[in-house]
Design an enzyme around this catalytic site. Structure first.
Site, PDB file in Angstrom:
ATOM      1  N   SER A 166       0.837  -1.191   0.000  1.00  0.00           N
ATOM      2  CA  SER A 166       0.000   0.000   0.000  1.00  0.00           C
ATOM      3  C   SER A 166       0.881   1.254   0.000  1.00  0.00           C
ATOM      4  O   SER A 166       1.663   1.450  -0.933  1.00  0.00           O
ATOM      5  CB  SER A 166      -0.961  -0.072   1.198  1.00  0.00           C
ATOM      6  OG  SER A 166      -2.062   0.771   1.007  1.00  0.00           O
ATOM      7  N   ASP A 251      -8.990  -5.700  -4.689  1.00  0.00           N
ATOM      8  CA  ASP A 251      -8.633  -4.292  -4.548  1.00  0.00           C
ATOM      9  C   ASP A 251      -9.569  -3.476  -5.443  1.00  0.00           C
ATOM     10  O   ASP A 251     -10.161  -4.008  -6.388  1.00  0.00           O
ATOM     11  CB  ASP A 251      -7.172  -4.072  -4.989  1.00  0.00           C
ATOM     12  CG  ASP A 251      -6.194  -4.084  -3.820  1.00  0.00           C
ATOM     13  OD1 ASP A 251      -6.427  -3.343  -2.849  1.00  0.00           O
ATOM     14  OD2 ASP A 251      -5.190  -4.813  -3.889  1.00  0.00           O
ATOM     15  N   HIS A 283      -7.298  -6.147  -0.208  1.00  0.00           N
ATOM     16  CA  HIS A 283      -6.138  -5.285   0.048  1.00  0.00           C
ATOM     17  C   HIS A 283      -5.342  -5.732   1.274  1.00  0.00           C
ATOM     18  O   HIS A 283      -4.140  -5.539   1.348  1.00  0.00           O
ATOM     19  CB  HIS A 283      -6.646  -3.852   0.246  1.00  0.00           C
ATOM     20  CG  HIS A 283      -5.567  -2.826   0.338  1.00  0.00           C
ATOM     21  ND1 HIS A 283      -4.919  -2.327  -0.774  1.00  0.00           N
ATOM     22  CD2 HIS A 283      -5.014  -2.198   1.416  1.00  0.00           C
ATOM     23  CE1 HIS A 283      -4.024  -1.432  -0.386  1.00  0.00           C
ATOM     24  NE2 HIS A 283      -4.057  -1.326   0.928  1.00  0.00           N
TER      25      HIS A 283
END
Length: 309
Positions: A166, A251, A283
């Site tokens: 991320s 995602d 995610h």
């Protein structure tokens, strides 16, 4: 979504996010809204819990150096986890945690330590000053410094592999642009594992995640690897350096677009890059599954490090 396949709509004009309402943009850049098996809060809680447990297990082995300063700042510390057979000539995987540059900690991010150290890889988990204490420029500088530190401490390493999740994937990707000569050492970078990252920060400026992070377009561009790589392509220092850009199937479409565009830009720039969409993970699961040795991403990382095709 209209325009989602327009992969050349990078930082210039035709980017699909520019046609989104504020609400839609907010939705696209809120990963917890896209989890499929748990509620948003439960997913975040589970993610923290798995990270905490993995870190406690890794620390309990005793084969580690904790809170090692890599710079002078209070937050400039890293943890190093070693395999049983410690030697100078180890491959090192250096991990940068996520948390939208505003949260997260090295103390709950040792997800992959067990499976990787079991196979002979040393794992380094890096802390950096998240906002509001740290600015993006500072975070990028700290991450750079941490890699310089690892190279200087272990000059006989068998390769340094950067992995970020991320916001951490963004920080790792910024290292593709680093000017190592001014640090007096060129790290032996052999690979990048960029997991569910954001590489063009301009859309984030228009969400609540921005907070005080990106106040100007200049801030966003200066800290966008996609923008730099597209406007002034950087040649690979080592053509053999391998880059994996990966994203979870669940995602959001914007996270998918960001990853695919970075992959395309790197490929055009002559980098040795591959793209992987990991099946049936969101995610958070894409990272927490790294606690498992048989997980596809764990296996890809090990095969890349040990040069098995």
């Amino acid at each position: 979504m209209d325009g989602m396949d327009d992969l050349d709509g990078g930082p210039e004009g035709g980017a699909p996010w520019k046609r989104m309402s504020k609400e839609e943009l907010e939705n696209q850049y809120s990963p917890s809204r896209w989890v499929v098996r748990l509620g948003a809060e439960e997913a975040l809680r589970t993610y923290s819990q798995i990270g905490n447990e993995a870190t406690k297990r890794a620390q309990a082995t005793g084969r580690n150096l904790l809170d090692v300063p890599y710079g002078d700042g209070e937050g400039e510390k890293l943890d190093i986890y070693f395999p049983e057979a410690v030697s100078e000539a180890l491959p090192f995987l250096v991990f940068f945690h996520g948390g939208y540059w505003q949260s997260g900690s090295k103390d709950s991010s040792a997800f992959m330590v067990g499976p990787l150290t079991a196979q002979g890889v040393a794992v380094v988990i890096v802390a950096y000053d998240v906002a509001p204490k740290g600015t993006l420029d500072q975070m990028v500088a700290q991450v750079t410094q941490s890699i310089v530190f690892v190279q200087k401490q272990y000059p006989g390493n068998q390769g340094i592999y950067l992995c970020g999740h991320s916001a951490g994937a963004h920080l790792a990707a910024m290292m593709l642009l680093a000017n190592w000569t001014k640090h007096g050492v060129t790290p032996n970078l052999k690979g990048f594992f960029l997991v569910s990252g954001i590489y063009d920060l301009e859309p984030v400026m228009h969400t609540s995640e921005n907070a005080s992070l990106l106040t100007t377009l200049e801030d966003a561009q200066r800290n966008s690897p996609q923008w730099h790589l597209k406007t002034a392509p950087t040649q690979p220092v080592d053509p053999a350096c391998r880059i994996l850009v990966t994203v979870g199937q669940h995602d959001s479409p914007e996270f998918h677009r960001q990853s695919r565009e970075l992959h395309q830009t790197l490929r055009r720039g002559g980098w040795k890059v591959s793209f992987e969409e990991l099946h049936d993970v969101d995610h958070f699961e894409i990272l927490w599954n790294l606690t498992q040795k048989d997980y596809v991403l764990t296996q890809i990382i090990l095969k890349t490090i040990f040069q098995e095709s």
